[in-house]
Scaffold this active site. Structure first.
Site, mmCIF file in Angstrom:
data_model
loop_
_atom_site.group_PDB
_atom_site.id
_atom_site.type_symbol
_atom_site.label_atom_id
_atom_site.label_comp_id
_atom_site.label_asym_id
_atom_site.label_seq_id
_atom_site.Cartn_x
_atom_site.Cartn_y
_atom_site.Cartn_z
ATOM 1 N N GLY A 1 45.309 32.806 32.038
ATOM 2 C CA GLY A 1 46.725 32.499 31.854
ATOM 3 C C GLY A 1 47.499 33.703 32.350
ATOM 4 O O GLY A 1 47.365 34.100 33.504
ATOM 5 N N SER B 1 48.122 37.660 31.107
ATOM 6 C CA SER B 1 47.641 38.595 30.085
ATOM 7 C C SER B 1 48.782 39.249 29.302
ATOM 8 O O SER B 1 48.644 39.521 28.100
ATOM 9 C CB SER B 1 46.731 39.649 30.709
ATOM 10 O OG SER B 1 47.373 40.299 31.768
ATOM 11 N N CYS C 1 39.401 35.642 33.330
ATOM 12 C CA CYS C 1 40.576 36.103 34.078
ATOM 13 C C CYS C 1 41.548 36.879 33.164
ATOM 14 O O CYS C 1 41.223 37.995 32.777
ATOM 15 C CB CYS C 1 41.220 34.923 34.789
ATOM 16 S SG CYS C 1 42.199 35.448 36.192
ATOM 17 N N ARG D 1 44.674 44.488 37.406
ATOM 18 C CA ARG D 1 45.362 43.185 37.405
ATOM 19 C C ARG D 1 45.792 42.814 38.824
ATOM 20 O O ARG D 1 46.121 43.685 39.623
ATOM 21 C CB ARG D 1 46.614 43.234 36.518
ATOM 22 C CG ARG D 1 46.287 43.306 35.054
ATOM 23 C CD ARG D 1 47.557 43.249 34.230
ATOM 24 N NE ARG D 1 48.234 41.979 34.363
ATOM 25 C CZ ARG D 1 49.513 41.769 34.045
ATOM 26 N NH1 ARG D 1 50.251 42.761 33.588
ATOM 27 N NH2 ARG D 1 50.045 40.582 34.186
ATOM 28 N N ILE E 1 42.221 32.832 40.699
ATOM 29 C CA ILE E 1 43.667 32.569 40.709
ATOM 30 C C ILE E 1 44.409 33.845 40.304
ATOM 31 O O ILE E 1 44.331 34.269 39.144
ATOM 32 C CB ILE E 1 44.030 31.431 39.732
ATOM 33 C CG1 ILE E 1 43.253 30.165 40.092
ATOM 34 C CG2 ILE E 1 45.544 31.161 39.770
ATOM 35 C CD1 ILE E 1 43.448 29.024 39.142
ATOM 36 N N ARG E 2 45.078 34.435 41.263
ATOM 37 C CA ARG E 2 45.736 35.742 41.017
ATOM 38 C C ARG E 2 44.866 36.593 40.087
ATOM 39 O O ARG E 2 45.298 37.079 39.037
ATOM 40 C CB ARG E 2 47.147 35.553 40.452
ATOM 41 C CG ARG E 2 48.035 36.769 40.713
ATOM 42 C CD ARG E 2 49.506 36.398 40.698
ATOM 43 N NE ARG E 2 49.935 35.886 39.407
ATOM 44 C CZ ARG E 2 50.537 36.600 38.468
ATOM 45 N NH1 ARG E 2 50.784 37.879 38.680
ATOM 46 N NH2 ARG E 2 50.908 36.064 37.349
ATOM 47 N N HIS F 1 37.478 31.375 37.254
ATOM 48 C CA HIS F 1 37.711 30.301 36.273
ATOM 49 C C HIS F 1 36.638 29.215 36.334
ATOM 50 O O HIS F 1 36.858 28.179 36.984
ATOM 51 C CB HIS F 1 39.059 29.632 36.553
ATOM 52 C CG HIS F 1 40.238 30.476 36.262
ATOM 53 N ND1 HIS F 1 40.894 30.450 35.062
ATOM 54 C CD2 HIS F 1 40.891 31.371 37.031
ATOM 55 C CE1 HIS F 1 41.913 31.294 35.099
ATOM 56 N NE2 HIS F 1 41.933 31.864 36.279
ATOM 57 N N GLU G 1 36.034 27.026 34.246
ATOM 58 C CA GLU G 1 36.569 25.804 33.619
ATOM 59 C C GLU G 1 37.385 24.954 34.602
ATOM 60 O O GLU G 1 37.755 23.832 34.283
ATOM 61 C CB GLU G 1 37.403 26.181 32.381
ATOM 62 C CG GLU G 1 38.800 26.713 32.633
ATOM 63 C CD GLU G 1 38.843 28.155 33.147
ATOM 64 O OE1 GLU G 1 37.783 28.748 33.418
ATOM 65 O OE2 GLU G 1 39.961 28.686 33.294
HETATM 66 N N1 GLN Z 1 47.306 37.552 37.016
HETATM 67 C C1 GLN Z 1 47.139 37.208 35.626
HETATM 68 C C2 GLN Z 1 47.319 38.452 34.729
HETATM 69 O O1 GLN Z 1 47.371 39.545 35.204
HETATM 70 C C3 GLN Z 1 45.785 36.575 35.364
HETATM 71 C C4 GLN Z 1 45.683 35.268 36.113
HETATM 72 C C5 GLN Z 1 44.726 34.286 35.544
HETATM 73 O O2 GLN Z 1 44.346 34.339 34.355
HETATM 74 N N2 GLN Z 1 44.369 33.335 36.353
HETATM 75 O O3 GLN Z 1 47.401 38.278 33.563
#
Ligand code: GLN
Length: 223
Positions: free
Chosen positions: A55, A57, A87, A113, A142-143, A178, A180
């Protein structure tokens, strides 16, 4: 339903504050594991493991503080609860976050991050992770963060030339991708085994070909 070795702790919880909660619940359900949303102190009763989903952080750590859950997580951890952070969840568990203050500090890794860039630099790939599955495991970043250092008591499960993507110690598993968000159940099975659900040992990573991300919407409606 499959139960863990310790019959009083036969559930895996998913921290339900923000992020990919339904997707983890869906994978646990497909493995036949009792699961529960965790968002208040009583929810920690009887759980063998906790998944902290991906999500955001910063948002997750604020919500953990607002709902006063840090003590619950640490208390259950001291009693042996296993934790898996995906993540953003991995970021919350790290001993060190580049340029920021760490939160839970439950695994001796440093993490950067957004190590790959912006949301647009998200990508999918696959890799062989022999400890986790005999088949190549699909990976969705994802990022995502990058794990840039691991301590002595940390085992690396997946390493790329310039970063580490999955690692663990005795009680904590971290993945910067991820599982999931793919049909593959290999990492959920791996975490369940870590939590003592030994009956899963021979459970296939992909028990059927009928997986559809639409199943999450059903779980969201039940929330
Ligand atoms: N970029 C988000 C962070 O720094 C993490 C992204 C993710 O959980 N997919 O919190």
């Amino acid at each position: 339903m499959i139960y863990g070795e310790n019959s009083s702790k036969n559930t895996i919880g998913v921290l339900d504050l923000q992020g990919g909660v339904c997707e983890h619940l869906d994978h646990l359900e497909r493995l036949g594991i009792a699961s529960r949303r965790v968002k208040e102190p009583l929810d920690f009763e009887g759980i063998a493991g906790l998944i902290i989903p991906g999500g955001e952080s910063t948002c997750l750590s604020r919500l953990i503080r607002i709902f006063d859950l840090e003590g619950c997580i640490m208390g259950a951890f001291k009693k042996g609860m296993k934790i898996w952070g995906t993540c953003a969840g991995a970021i919350l568990l790290a001993n060190g976050i580049l340029g920021e203050n760490p939160l839970l500090k439950l695994i001796d890794i440093d993490i950067e991050r957004n190590g790959f860039g912006s949301q647009l630099d998200s990508f999918c790939t696959e890799a062989k992770i022999p400890d986790v599955s005999q088949e190549p495991v699909p990976l969705t970043f994802i990022r995502a963060p990058k794990i840039c250092r691991t301590g002595e008591n940390v085992r690396i499960l997946l390493r790329f030339p310039d970063y580490i993507a999955a690692a663990e110690n005795d009680q904590v598993l971290v993945t910067v991708f991820h599982p999931e968000l793919t049909p593959c159940l290999a990492f959920h099975r791996y975490f369940a085994l870590k939590c003592g659900f030994s009956a899963l040992e021979f459970f296939p990573s992909e028990p059927n070909g009928k997986w559809s991300s639409k199943s999450w919407t059903r779980l969201a409606r039940l929330a």
